[in-house]
Design an enzyme around this catalytic site. Structure first.
Site, mmCIF file in Angstrom:
data_model
loop_
_atom_site.group_PDB
_atom_site.id
_atom_site.type_symbol
_atom_site.label_atom_id
_atom_site.label_comp_id
_atom_site.label_asym_id
_atom_site.label_seq_id
_atom_site.Cartn_x
_atom_site.Cartn_y
_atom_site.Cartn_z
ATOM 1 N N ASP A 9 0.865 -1.185 0.000
ATOM 2 C CA ASP A 9 0.000 0.000 0.000
ATOM 3 C C ASP A 9 0.899 1.231 0.000
ATOM 4 O O ASP A 9 1.725 1.399 0.898
ATOM 5 C CB ASP A 9 -0.876 -0.042 1.270
ATOM 6 C CG ASP A 9 -2.006 0.963 1.199
ATOM 7 O OD1 ASP A 9 -2.171 1.605 0.133
ATOM 8 O OD2 ASP A 9 -2.721 1.100 2.208
ATOM 9 N N ASP A 104 -2.931 2.465 -5.994
ATOM 10 C CA ASP A 104 -1.865 2.504 -4.991
ATOM 11 C C ASP A 104 -1.834 1.281 -4.090
ATOM 12 O O ASP A 104 -1.236 1.317 -3.029
ATOM 13 C CB ASP A 104 -2.003 3.780 -4.149
ATOM 14 C CG ASP A 104 -3.324 3.837 -3.408
ATOM 15 O OD1 ASP A 104 -4.256 3.094 -3.785
ATOM 16 O OD2 ASP A 104 -3.426 4.609 -2.442
ATOM 17 N N GLU A 105 -2.457 0.208 -4.487
ATOM 18 C CA GLU A 105 -2.598 -0.932 -3.594
ATOM 19 C C GLU A 105 -2.646 -2.212 -4.411
ATOM 20 O O GLU A 105 -3.299 -2.249 -5.456
ATOM 21 C CB GLU A 105 -3.976 -0.790 -2.930
ATOM 22 C CG GLU A 105 -4.026 -0.900 -1.450
ATOM 23 C CD GLU A 105 -5.479 -0.908 -1.005
ATOM 24 O OE1 GLU A 105 -5.871 -1.893 -0.387
ATOM 25 O OE2 GLU A 105 -6.215 0.054 -1.308
#
Lengths: 358, 367
Positions: A9, A104-105
């Site tokens: 993350d 973003d993960e």
């Protein structure tokens, strides 16, 4: 063989990118999002802003009240998307089992990897180092024998941290966990659980299974499983898009169908564009419209429809407007449901004119 | 108005025009047939405003000229129900039509002929002649690929195209396409493409026999008309642009399979029984010299057929809607079928190995 998942993350991704690219943002509270005059919401904020209580999805006006010196930065999606691609390229050096959750993960499955002597912990740290060296951004990672614990773990030592939950410590880690940490348990479910005297996974373990099913339906067994550290899910490598949509919160409430129609006019090309990317055949399953009224009540009208059609939105709008009761409209959204795998089994002839006929 | 006619002579044109008449129509006169006696002939007309059929037969006995409309279905059922050798006298008296045969008498309601809808006048811009067998071939080779009630309304019909010495028909529902073209050395036609609506197409196949009698086809800007010895058929055209078939004809299908059509057809028909009833998928596994066909359904039942085929090349697995395959094999005349494939995501090209006038393109299914 034990499974090994890594959840990566990025630390306040959009805000971190802005701070990287603009030194003026580095020591002040910033938030990425629309301006309060235009009723925007915060999509990400940096850690300085978080100290004031600013959070993602908070209306900007509210954030400004909490932190009057908050600097609002308009987002630069294309830049974020590029960096995201770069990061995925880094993941790909370690495994091809990657499930991106957003820009973003992502989850990685390194069960079969023999890199770093097969150590998921070393792989996770190596990835974090590579991300920092190549993008200048920090990421946090969680390592665990199942997906949901990896996700929770990545949040444990944020920012720029690593948390490893080994199989030996899995049970202990989960037992202490507050229920709100379980992915899928939101505000409402948590309130209901707390109301039953359930606060941690350990509490759920001592609660009768059938009562849980009775009160939470099909989510009941999920809560029970997770509380027992059970998560049989493997990575979803072929994530299918189920719908695409566009929406806009209006800077001022609108009232008339004509105003709505001109909003539809301006949103429609964006929807077309997104549909073109998501479904080259242009086939859809449903077409729908969403309105949010001045009192924040949402209404959606959605019907089965085979091909995107602008005029059909007018009909959907009429239906949605019938529920208006003289309230103003603050948000309007258009969306289409995409055919599921089952529906798309039959491929279509590649007629260029049929693909752009809407 | 009055005429007499044998049951046999009356029944045939009556049956013909009844096809165009809608049973349940909002406009009452559209369930009627227009009957007109003029210059020694009986003219019958049926229409649903989209398709119009006119049929005529010469009258031998006494007659009085005039025109009237009567309920088509009732008149047809009465005439059909009469014994074979009956002679019929049809007469209009006041506002009633009276049909007499032997000792039977039937009084039917009428509506004025002047209220019967006419297709507006139009002019033919392209005209050509071809045999009934040829027109039947053009339609029978393609009509099953027409879409049905598709929002892309222009697919709910058949494209008819003229170009120099060629008459071409194309039908597609977006998943499959069928094309048939016939060449005539003695004609030179302007380039023209029209879409005949689905109902009109199906009506034409019902009307024509497979023989050498000539038909005249006339195309206008909004209509098509076919003149035969025993009828005149007119249909409105679909106003729209038919997609260009050239864009989807597969190129570079390097895997060519030759097989017996009958063997394939019966194998597919058997495998189809255990395919998913809704999706109708069958799996084809191609290997040197043989084709394996498998199907299964949600009840976990399974079919497997191995068919000998003429094929040398790489192995390939590809899925298809079995109904599409059977439709194509049904319309191929010879027993030799040629299938060209590229990969499991690209279309198959199917042809009669002994007749290149028709070709069929089918997109695969992902199974």
């Amino acid at each position: 063989m034990a499974r090994k998942f890594i959840h990566i993350d990025m630390d306040c991704f959009y805000a971190a990118v802005e701070m990287r690219d603009n030194p003026a943002y580095r020591n002040v509270p910033i938030a990425i999002g629309g301006r309060s005059e235009y009723r925007g919401v915060v999509s990400t904020c940096n850690y300085i802003a978080r100290k004031y209580g600013v959070r993602s999805a908070m209306p900007t006006a509210h954030a400004k009240r909490l932190c009057p010196e908050l600097v609002l930065v308009p987002g630069r999606m294309p830049v974020y998307a590029d960096i995201s691609k770069q990061i995925r390229g880094i993941f790909a050096r370690y495994t091809d089992k990657i499930e991106p959750l957003s820009l973003d993960e992502a989850y990685l499955d390194v069960s079969d990897s023999d890199m770093m002597h097969g150590s998921a912990t070393l792989i996770a740290n190596d990835i974090r180092k590579a991300i920092f060296n190549e993008t200048g951004l920090t990421a946090s990672a969680g390592v665990a024998p199942c997906k949901f614990v990896a996700k929770i773990a990545s949040d444990e030592n944020k920012p720029n941290g690593l948390c490893v939950v080994s199989p030996q410590h899995l049970d202990e880690f989960v037992r202490e966990l507050p229920l709100g940490k379980i992915p899928g348990v939101g505000k409402v479910t948590l309130q209901k659980l707390n109301h039953l005297g359930l606060f941690t996974c350990d509490d759920v373990r001592r609660y009768p299974f059938d009562q849980l099913v009775k009160r939470f339906g099909k989510f009941g067994p999920v809560i029970w499983d997770r509380s027992h550290a059970i998560d049989p899910r493997s990575l979803n490598l072929t994530r299918e898009r189920k719908s695409v949509g566009v929406e806009r919160t209006l800077s001022q409430d609108i009232q008339t169908p004509d105003e709505c129609l001109s909003m539809i006019d301006s949103l429609f090309p964006k929807l077309q564009e997104r549909l073109r990317k998501a479904s080259p055949s242009q086939r859809i399953h449903t077409q729908g419209i969403k309105l949010k009224f001045s009192d924040f009540q949402l209404t959606t009208v959605e019907h089965r429809f085979p091909l995107l059609d602008k005029h059909y939105f007018q009909q959907l709008l009429d239906e949605a407007m019938a529920r208006r009761n003289n309230r103003g409209i603050r948000l309007i959204g258009l969306h289409v449901g995409l055919p599921t795998q089952r529906d798309t089994e039959q491929l279509s002839l590649p007629f260029p004119e049929l693909e752009s006929s809407c | 108005m009055k005429f007499s006619i044998s049951r046999e002579k009356f029944l045939q044109p009556l049956q013909l025009v009844s096809g165009a008449v809608e049973r349940r129509h909002t406009l009452p006169i559209l369930s009627n047939v227009l009957i007109k006696v003029s210059e020694g002939a009986l003219w019958l007309t049926g229409t649903d405003l989209e398709v119009e059929l006119i049929s005529s037969v010469s009258l031998e006995g006494d007659y009085q000229e005039g025109e009237i409309t009567v309920p088509a279905k009732k008149l047809f059922d009465i005439v059909r129900g009469l014994s074979e050798q009956s002679d019929i006298i049809f007469e209009v008296d006041a506002n009633k039509a009276v049909v007499r045969a032997g000792r039977g008498r039937y009084t039917l309601s009428t509506l004025s002929a002047s209220d019967y809808p006419n297709l507006e006048d139009w002019e033919g811009e392209v005209e050509f002649e071809l045999s009934r067998a040829d027109l039947k071939r053009l339609i029978d080779s393609t009509h099953f690929s027409m879409a049905q009630q598709d929002v892309r309304y222009y697919l709910n019909g058949m494209s008819l195209e003229t170009e120099e010495k060629t008459v071409r028909t194309v039908a597609t529902d977006g998943h499959r396409l069928a094309l048939c073209r016939l060449h005539y050395d003695n004609i030179n036609l302007p380039a023209r493409q029209v879409i005949i609506p689905r109902k009109g197409v199906l009506e034409i196949t019902r009307l024509i026999e497979e023989d050498d009698k000539l038909l005249k086809v006339q195309i206008g800007s909004n209509h098509i008309r076919i003149f035969s010895t025993d009828f005149i058929f007119t249909s409105k055209l679909v106003d729209g642009r038919f997609p260009d078939y050239r864009r989807v004809l597969p190129k570079g299908g390097d895997k060519e399979v030759n097989a017996s059509k009958d063997v394939l057809k019966s194998a597919f028909s058997r495998a189809a029984i255990l395919s998913n009833e809704k999706f109708r998928g069958v799996r084809l596994n191609l290997a040197s010299g043989e084709l394996k066909i498998t199907a299964n359904n949600p009840e976990q039942e399974e079919a497997e057929e191995i068919v000998e085929v003429d094929y040398q090349g790489d192995e390939l697995e590809i899925g298809f809607n079995v109904a599409y395959l059977i439709d194509v094999l049904n319309s191929i005349h010879s027993d030799k079928v040629k299938i060209s494939l590229a990969d499991s995501n690209s279309s198959a090209l199917i042809e009669d190995a002994e007749d290149d006038s028709a070709l069929y393109v089918i997109m695969p299914m992902r199974l």
